[in-house]
Write an enzyme that holds these catalytic residues in place. Structure first.
Site, short mmCIF file in Angstrom:
data_model
loop_
_atom_site.label_atom_id
_atom_site.label_comp_id
_atom_site.label_asym_id
_atom_site.label_seq_id
_atom_site.Cartn_x
_atom_site.Cartn_y
_atom_site.Cartn_z
N THR A 160 3.16 -0.83 -10.23
CA THR A 160 3.62 -1.92 -10.21
C THR A 160 4.59 -2.51 -11.08
O THR A 160 4.62 -1.80 -12.05
CB THR A 160 2.51 -3.18 -10.04
OG1 THR A 160 2.01 -3.13 -11.67
CG2 THR A 160 1.26 -2.68 -9.35
N GLY A 161 5.44 -3.35 -10.74
CA GLY A 161 6.43 -4.10 -11.79
C GLY A 161 7.93 -3.51 -11.17
O GLY A 161 7.87 -3.43 -9.94
N THR B 185 2.40 -6.63 -6.92
CA THR B 185 2.11 -5.46 -5.96
C THR B 185 0.71 -5.14 -6.12
O THR B 185 0.15 -5.57 -7.16
CB THR B 185 2.79 -4.38 -6.19
OG1 THR B 185 4.57 -4.54 -6.21
CG2 THR B 185 2.57 -3.13 -5.62
N GLY C 262 11.89 -1.57 -2.36
CA GLY C 262 11.40 -0.93 -3.95
C GLY C 262 10.85 0.46 -4.13
O GLY C 262 10.74 1.25 -3.02
N ASP C 263 9.88 0.40 -5.07
CA ASP C 263 9.13 1.71 -5.18
C ASP C 263 8.12 1.90 -4.33
O ASP C 263 7.46 2.93 -4.07
CB ASP C 263 8.95 1.76 -6.73
CG ASP C 263 7.98 0.62 -7.32
OD1 ASP C 263 8.23 -0.42 -6.67
OD2 ASP C 263 7.02 0.88 -8.20
N GLY D 206 10.65 -2.16 -9.40
CA GLY D 206 10.60 -1.06 -8.58
C GLY D 206 11.88 -0.10 -8.82
O GLY D 206 11.87 1.20 -8.77
N1 GLY Z 1 7.12 -2.66 -7.42
C1 GLY Z 1 7.49 -3.56 -6.36
C2 GLY Z 1 8.88 -3.59 -6.09
O1 GLY Z 1 9.62 -3.56 -7.06
O2 GLY Z 1 9.16 -4.28 -4.99
#
Ligand code: GLY
Length: 352
Positions: A254-255, A203, A233-234, A257
């Site tokens: 990032t990571g 991300t 996601g987040d 979510g």
């Molecule tokens: N952080 C990006 C996702 O999980 O979609």
């Protein structure tokens, strides 16, 4: 702090305190003590974004215009398989984008989720903020809204990304996000969906503070590769993937979510800064909470540490900044004191 037990002790100790403070011996230096603004922070894939945003803010641009223009470079880059054009698709081979923006001076926000066929999800998120009474539009509604504002539909799946997806489909198609009752409960038998080789959560987040102390943030992504269609996601969730309080600072993630959502990641970082934590300490505290709250055996290694990673990024109104990840090796892009570079993030656990 690289060991789970000391992390636990710290969390227990800090639970009793109104303001979270690390033990004196473990106080982490901020990446910088109030350098000259503007300050722009981004994930490690954002060096071009921070440079672009610095150039625009230097020319008098609003911080939100600047960070969105910065991440637009990465959204259009086919070689970044975690963002925009060239991003890895869902399990059906369709690229679905998530993004949100937050503008500190107005405390306004906009977001899109599961957006298909549009190059710049972050621009559409900004349009949701500026041209609707809503905050979050998803799926077909987001596509219709983008088209109404003149965004052209394009095929977002590049040949390279299609080949990577096809390889997953042909060789790893049992490694997906569907959990059977056995797979969901089997003790310590992790889902191969956590295999970082097969899956990516990459991300881009970017936040900026200008000389006046005005702050904005943006997060944009193609999300988890090979996800179940419609999974969000987040990244587009205000308070998870991005949050700004113009009196305090900004944070983004990032990571994985799912883990950030369940811990209100970006909001938690900003709240910790409001109560006195430095940006780096606030990020470390939140990735620690994420590790602490991860209880599902399939997500844990044999030392009960998360098998995934999350990175949090933060900057404060006065220009301090920092980042932290669950696992060592994380970096972040930073423009500060007129220099654009990558720096190392703090971390909870050292990779062996
Ligand atoms: N952080 C990006 C996702 O999980 O979609």
């Amino acid at each position: 702090m690289t060991d789970h037990l000391s992390r636990r002790s710290f969390l227990l100790a800090s639970a009793a305190a109104a303001v979270v403070r690390l033990p004196e011996s473990q106080v982490l230096a901020d990446a910088s003590a109030s350098p000259k603004r503007p300050i722009i922070i981004s994930s490690a894939n954002g060096l071009r974004a921070t440079a672009k945003a610095a150039e625009m803010i230097g020319g008098g641009a609003d911080t939100l215009d600047a960070v969105v223009a910065g991440v637009n470079i990465v959204e259009a880059d086919p070689t970044d398989h975690s963002v925009g054009y060239g991003g890895l698709p869902n399990e059906n081979g369709v690229v679905e984008l998530d993004s949100c923006v937050m503008h500190g001076p107005t405390h306004n926000a906009g977001a899109v989720g599961a957006l298909r066929n549009i190059m710049h999800a972050s621009q559409v998120a900004k349009l949701v903020m500026e041209r609707t009474d809503h905050v979050f539009i998803v799926g077909q509604g987001a596509l219709d809204f983008a088209r109404a504002h003149g965004h052209k539909e394009v095929e977002m799946l590049t040949e390279d990304a299609r080949r990577i997806w096809l390889r997953w489909k042909e060789t790893h198609s049992d490694r997906d996000d569907w959990l059977s009752p056995v797979k969901a409960t089997s003790d310590n038998k992790h889902s191969d969906a956590m295999d970082e080789v097969a899956f990516t959560y990459g991300t881009i987040h970017c936040s900026a503070v200008d000389a006046k102390g005005d702050i904005s943030g943006v997060t944009t992504t193609s999300g988890l590769s090979y996800k179940i269609p419609g999974r969000v996601g987040d990244s587009p969730i205000i308070g998870a993937g991005c949050y700004v309080d113009n009196e305090v600072g900004s944070a983004g993630s990032t990571g994985r979510g799912e883990a950030v959502i369940k811990n209100c990641g970006a909001f938690a970082v900003v709240e910790l800064m409001r109560h006195g934590a430095s940006p780096a300490d606030a990020c470390l505290e939140v990735v620690g909470r994420i590790a602490e709250h991860t209880r599902d055996p399939r997500l844990l290694d044999d030392q009960k540490r998360p098998r995934f990673d999350v990175k949090m990024y933060a900057l404060s109104r006065d220009g301090r900044f920092g980042a932290a990840s669950i696992w060592s090796g994380g970096r972040f892009a930073i423009y500060a004191d007129g220099r654009n570079r990558l720096e190392n993030a703090k971390y909870l656990f050292k990779r062996s």
